[in-house]
Design a protein around this motif. Structure first.
Motif, PDB file in Angstrom:
ATOM      1  N   SER A  64     -46.884  10.560  62.073  1.00 52.21           N
ATOM      2  CA  SER A  64     -47.152  11.401  61.146  1.00 52.21           C
ATOM      3  C   SER A  64     -46.181  12.544  61.527  1.00 52.21           C
ATOM      4  O   SER A  64     -45.549  13.161  62.613  1.00 52.21           O
ATOM      5  CB  SER A  64     -48.489  12.229  61.317  1.00 52.21           C
ATOM      6  N   GLN A  81     -43.710  19.073  52.714  1.00 50.63           N
ATOM      7  CA  GLN A  81     -44.446  17.998  52.251  1.00 50.63           C
ATOM      8  C   GLN A  81     -44.711  17.114  53.539  1.00 50.63           C
ATOM      9  O   GLN A  81     -44.469  15.967  53.620  1.00 50.63           O
ATOM     10  CB  GLN A  81     -43.342  17.124  51.302  1.00 50.63           C
ATOM     11  N   VAL A  82     -45.481  17.705  54.445  1.00 49.46           N
ATOM     12  CA  VAL A  82     -45.901  17.036  55.756  1.00 49.46           C
ATOM     13  C   VAL A  82     -47.321  16.898  55.549  1.00 49.46           C
ATOM     14  O   VAL A  82     -48.191  17.268  54.421  1.00 49.46           O
ATOM     15  CB  VAL A  82     -45.776  18.030  56.987  1.00 49.46           C
ATOM     16  N   GLN A  83     -47.892  16.086  56.280  1.00 49.38           N
ATOM     17  CA  GLN A  83     -49.236  15.417  56.325  1.00 49.38           C
ATOM     18  C   GLN A  83     -50.273  16.637  56.430  1.00 49.38           C
ATOM     19  O   GLN A  83     -51.557  16.304  56.059  1.00 49.38           O
ATOM     20  CB  GLN A  83     -49.430  14.384  57.065  1.00 49.38           C
ATOM     21  N   VAL A  92     -45.906  16.873  60.810  1.00 54.21           N
ATOM     22  CA  VAL A  92     -47.058  18.104  60.559  1.00 54.21           C
ATOM     23  C   VAL A  92     -46.342  19.412  60.892  1.00 54.21           C
ATOM     24  O   VAL A  92     -45.186  19.477  61.420  1.00 54.21           O
ATOM     25  CB  VAL A  92     -48.155  18.028  61.593  1.00 54.21           C
TER      26      VAL A  92
END
Length: 506
Positions: A440, A395-397, A442
């Motif tokens: 963020s 559930q990363v950007q 990623v």
């Protein structure tokens, strides 16, 4: 060969080569450029950062239906067949021009127009690099048949000294489409202008059709002009800087010329030399004007190669030279100078076949993976699918890489996930996905063919304004190895990186 006409042999040769291309198209994954231009079709726009839009527009119908590489590659394959047909037509028209301007011993000794056209097509089929353009779509793949079409119209102008309204309409469309395919189409337009300029009578400038053709071309390229106007002319500024390259050096020019011989073969060069030796004084002014379709782009790219360049940039020029070469080779063949023509033809086709086998095999197995250029064609589909799986699981950007050449394949095979380029240099990915927001997290993808250090606090990335950027933490979570026929080609490492941040000034 005497059992069938030369036109039949030309068709047979083109079809055999097309079948080989078709098979290879399904066997290998997208190259970096193919994936980049396929992304154009997924993000339709009036233009793009590094090229005009036609290379994306032309793929959109197929890409909207499928993601299969082999099917999508039908586009460059059809363009290659069309280019070979264009070479055939231009050669016949050039032969007709020579015959019409000189009825002496030289032209009577020329073989038939179809024989010359066959030799011209064989020059292309025996050249290694055009097969690359037949499998992978590049802007040059589109510009080649358009350049041949403009050259064909130029020869017809020289022969007829006039155009019908339909001819001007066709010429305007060809010029406009060429401008939509690649910015270097301006060299083709310049060659056309030289044909008009060197014509003894300047009737074209007083004809309304000439100005209509210019208007049509301008209307067709207006999306590119509008897009650049609304994006601070970034595409033009990038191309000027890209064409200039780095510091200039003679050794790069020598390497460029040597690579051109290797990529397009000595056969087409020898044929052009024979044409100039035997036929150039026939309608000299017209022949020089038509040869500018090769000379102008080739000389410019050779000069620019001192700062850097790519071998396929000259492809439209070589295709425009092939009709001259075919006539020169056909004349030499007709007077029994056949050994070296046969030898070079067989040698070049053999080298092409060896190249096809080399690509399918995955290259040569060496300890230094980076030295194997074929490794770049395998593994990206698996890596993209794995990256998409890990992004959703953690559930990363999105996905991050450190160079756009890594981003194209990952973005294509992990579609529709965003891919962020961390090198802080402006490119097309910034327009599609924007910059990675501060804070963020990623999935960072690293490939052994182009490895980078993880951009953590102890090894930050330099920003454009003096600042530095880094992740607070990067933790490897997955590793996959790419193998083909038992040999290790490359590997991908996937790391979970969090808290993208500025770390201060340099």
């Amino acid at each position: 060969m005497r059992q069938y006409p030369p036109s039949a042999w030309a068709i047979f040769s083109i079809l055999i080569a097309a079948l080989v291309h078709f098979g290879l198209g399904f066997a290998i994954e997208f190259s970096v450029d193919e994936a980049h231009y396929a992304l154009y079709a997924q993000h339709l726009a009036f233009s793009y950062f590094d090229h005009p839009p036609l290379v994306g527009w032309i793929q959109w119908p197929l890409i909207s239906l499928t993601s299969n590489e082999g099917i999508i590659r039908l586009v460059p394959e059809l363009l290659w067949v069309l280019s070979c047909y264009g070479v055939f037509l231009v050669s016949k028209e050039l032969h007709r021009l020579i015959q019409g301007r000189n009825a002496g011993y030289l032209t009577s000794a020329l073989p038939s127009a179809n024989t010359c056209a066959l030799m011209s097509v064989l020059c292309i089929i025996a050249a290694p690099l055009p097969h690359v353009l037949a499998i992978g779509l590049l802007p040059d793949s589109i510009l080649i048949p358009l350049s041949l079409g403009i050259m064909l119209m130029s020869i017809r102008w020289i022969r007829k000294d006039t155009y019908a309204a339909s001819d001007w309409l066709v010429l305007g469309i060809l010029l406009g489409l060429a401008g939509l395919s690649k910015y270097t189409a301006c060299f083709t337009a310049l060659a056309l202008f030289i044909v008009f300029l060197l014509h003894p009578r300047k009737t074209w400038i007083r004809q309304g059709g000439f100005w209509l053709a210019l208007l049509i071309a301008l209307i067709l390229i207006s999306p590119v002009l509008y897009w650049n106007m609304t994006h601070d002319w970034i595409s033009f500024r990038y191309q000027i800087a890209h064409g200039g390259g780095s510091s200039w050096a003679w050794r790069r020019v020598a390497a460029f010329l040597g690579l051109q011989v290797l990529c397009f073969g000595p056969l087409i060069i020898i044929g052009a030399f024979l044409f100039c030796k035997d036929c150039l004084y026939t309608s000299r002014r017209s022949m020089i004007a038509l040869l500018s379709f090769f000379v102008i782009p080739f000389v410019i790219f050779a000069a620019l190669s001192g700062g850097g360049g790519l071998p396929h940039w000259t492809s439209p020029a070589w295709f425009c030279l092939a009709p001259f070469s075919g006539i020169g080779l056909a004349k030499a063949w007709s007077i029994r100078h056949r050994f070296w023509i046969k030898f070079l033809l067989i040698l070049q086709i053999t080298l092409c076949l060896m190249g096809f086998v080399y690509v399918l095999s995955g290259g040569i197995n060496t300890a230094a993976i980076k030295s194997n250029p074929i490794a770049d064609l395998y593994g990206w589909k698996l890596a993209g699918q794995k990256a998409a799986e890990l992004v959703r699981a953690n559930q990363v950007q999105g996905i991050a890489v450190q160079n756009w050449t890594l981003g194209s394949r990952i973005a294509w095979y992990a579609h529709p996930l965003p891919v962020f380029i961390l090198d802080q240099r402006q490119d097309q990915f910034d327009l599609w996905f924007g910059e990675l927001p501060l804070g963020s997290s990623v999935l960072l993808v690293n490939w052994t063919g182009m490895p980078f250090n993880q951009p953590t606090l102890d090894k930050p990335i330099d920003g454009p304004s003096g600042e530095k950027f880094a992740f607070g933490e990067c933790k490897p979570i997955e590793h996959i190895a790419i193998e083909r026929f038992g040999q290790n080609l490359s590997s991908f490492e996937f790391s979970l990186c969090s808290h993208w941040q500025k770390t201060g000034l340099r």
